[in-house]
Write an enzyme that holds these catalytic residues in place. Structure first.
Site, mmCIF file in Angstrom:
data_model
loop_
_atom_site.group_PDB
_atom_site.id
_atom_site.type_symbol
_atom_site.label_atom_id
_atom_site.label_comp_id
_atom_site.label_asym_id
_atom_site.label_seq_id
_atom_site.Cartn_x
_atom_site.Cartn_y
_atom_site.Cartn_z
ATOM 1 N N HIS A 86 -34.812 14.468 -9.085
ATOM 2 C CA HIS A 86 -34.372 13.938 -7.797
ATOM 3 C C HIS A 86 -35.400 12.946 -7.269
ATOM 4 C CE1 HIS A 86 -31.712 17.700 -6.869
ATOM 5 N NE2 HIS A 86 -31.113 16.828 -7.653
ATOM 6 N N LYS A 139 -31.434 9.241 -14.135
ATOM 7 C CA LYS A 139 -30.893 8.250 -13.212
ATOM 8 C C LYS A 139 -31.910 7.149 -12.956
ATOM 9 C CE LYS A 139 -27.389 10.790 -10.639
ATOM 10 N NZ LYS A 139 -26.883 11.120 -9.291
ATOM 11 N N ARG A 161 -28.578 17.080 -16.391
ATOM 12 C CA ARG A 161 -27.271 16.553 -16.049
ATOM 13 C C ARG A 161 -26.458 16.444 -17.339
ATOM 14 N NH1 ARG A 161 -30.965 13.223 -13.232
ATOM 15 N NH2 ARG A 161 -30.765 13.345 -10.945
ATOM 16 N N ARG A 192 -26.113 23.394 -13.642
ATOM 17 C CA ARG A 192 -27.340 22.736 -13.134
ATOM 18 C C ARG A 192 -27.702 23.304 -11.764
ATOM 19 N NH1 ARG A 192 -30.522 17.870 -12.969
ATOM 20 N NH2 ARG A 192 -30.307 16.736 -11.003
ATOM 21 N N HIS A 208 -22.177 20.661 -14.010
ATOM 22 C CA HIS A 208 -22.820 20.490 -12.704
ATOM 23 C C HIS A 208 -23.106 21.846 -12.051
ATOM 24 C CE1 HIS A 208 -24.110 17.680 -9.694
ATOM 25 N NE2 HIS A 208 -23.365 18.220 -8.762
ATOM 26 N N TYR A 258 -30.789 23.309 -1.921
ATOM 27 C CA TYR A 258 -30.845 24.620 -2.572
ATOM 28 C C TYR A 258 -31.534 25.678 -1.726
ATOM 29 C CZ TYR A 258 -29.362 22.039 -6.645
ATOM 30 O OH TYR A 258 -28.645 21.253 -7.496
#
Length: 313
Positions: A265, A174, A150, A242, A239, A274
């Site tokens: 994730h 995150k 990210r 990525r 983004h 995806y």
């Protein structure tokens, strides 16, 4: 709205512009949505709980589904940002019901687009004494597309993030969770060229002034590179790179669980977006590898042998 809400919204929109490449109209719409929601919550958005946000969404029942979905999206992304930035320990928007709308697919760069970006960055970083900015840009590109970081993770990388005999990076992503991101041979080569150009007393891999490179500056640098490479700058952002990392890995046969780990994730459902890009390969896989496909081959061979036997008799 209180000043706290205003400052948080400004920071959120800055992230959306720099990391997601959100268009000006999108940013304006999100600002209106968040300011409107803040006016409907006693005490503002900063301290709102789930019950208060449900009350806000109840006010939108008469709107078109697309408008309500956008307002919900603004709230969900805003509170996810606050949690990731450490402004809140919880996410009160997480429990809000999602509208029955189809999730948009990410913008995608083709292999040719990526090749042109790397060709341009590589050319600018050639020579015995290339500009430091060109070497930095090449490494940033290698890490965005080669490791799937990210934008916020990339620009804030400490020098000590390189570990495992330079086989991987230790990423704090995150939710303040750590993960390992693979470091390709190309990225290691670019890193070897960049490190001697970084001041020894800085804690950052990509220092800028008294801190590190900003997400906004990274976004600008990528778009400038795209323009020089003959690619529409509006199609390129951290983004989007990525997304290209994830999509092209999946096309190459990567396992979805491994991809989930590399992207950081928390939920596999986020990674599953995806799978849309690989539908043709999946169809071919079923046609070639499924037991029924082999059964058809056997039955076809038997039918052919029967035809030959019948004709010879």
């Amino acid at each position: 709205m209180g000043e706290t809400d205003a400052a948080l919204i400004d920071r959120f929109l800055e992230m959306m512009a720099a990391e997601r490449g959100a268009a000006r109209n999108t940013l304006a719409a999100y600002r209106r949505d968040l300011e409107q929601a803040g006016g409907l919550v006693r005490g503002g958005l900063a301290g709102a709980d789930t019950a208060a946000l449900r009350g806000v969404m109840a006010q939108y029942q008469g709107l078109a589904a697309s408008s309500a979905a956008r307002k919900l999206s603004a709230l969900r992304q805003f509170y996810a940002f606050l949690r990731d930035e450490g402004e809140r320990a919880d996410d009160p928007a997480q429990a809000l019901a999602r509208p029955a709308t189809r999730r948009p697919l990410p913008r995608l760069l083709t292999h040719d687009d990526v090749g042109r970006l790397f060709a341009q960055a590589g050319e600018e970083a050639e020579g015995e004494t290339p500009p430091a900015a060109a070497v930095r840009m090449l490494l940033l590109l290698e890490l965005l597309y080669g490791s799937g970081l990210r934008a916020s993770e990339l620009v804030s990388l400490p020098r000590r993030a390189v570990a495992g005999e330079r086989q991987y990076l230790i990423i704090r992503g995150k939710g303040d969770k750590e993960r390992l991101a693979p470091l390709s041979e190309r990225a290691r080569d670019a890193l070897d060229r960049w490190l001697p150009l970084v001041a020894a007393d800085t804690p950052w891999l990509f220092p800028s002034g008294k801190a590190h490179l900003s997400r906004v500056r990274l976004f600008q640098m990528l778009r400038d590179l795209a323009a020089r490479a003959g690619i529409d700058p509006a199609a390129v952002s951290p983004h989007v790179l990525r997304h290209a990392f994830a999509t092209h890995l999946l096309e190459g046969g990567a396992d979805l669980r491994a991809l989930q780990l590399m992207l950081g994730h928390a939920d596999i459902a986020t990674t599953e977006i995806y799978t849309h890009v690989d539908s043709r390969r999946l169809v071919e896989l079923v046609n070639r590898r499924h037991p029924l496909a082999r059964m058809d081959t056997v039955l076809g061979a038997k039918a052919a042998s029967v035809d030959v036997a019948a004709s010879s008799s």
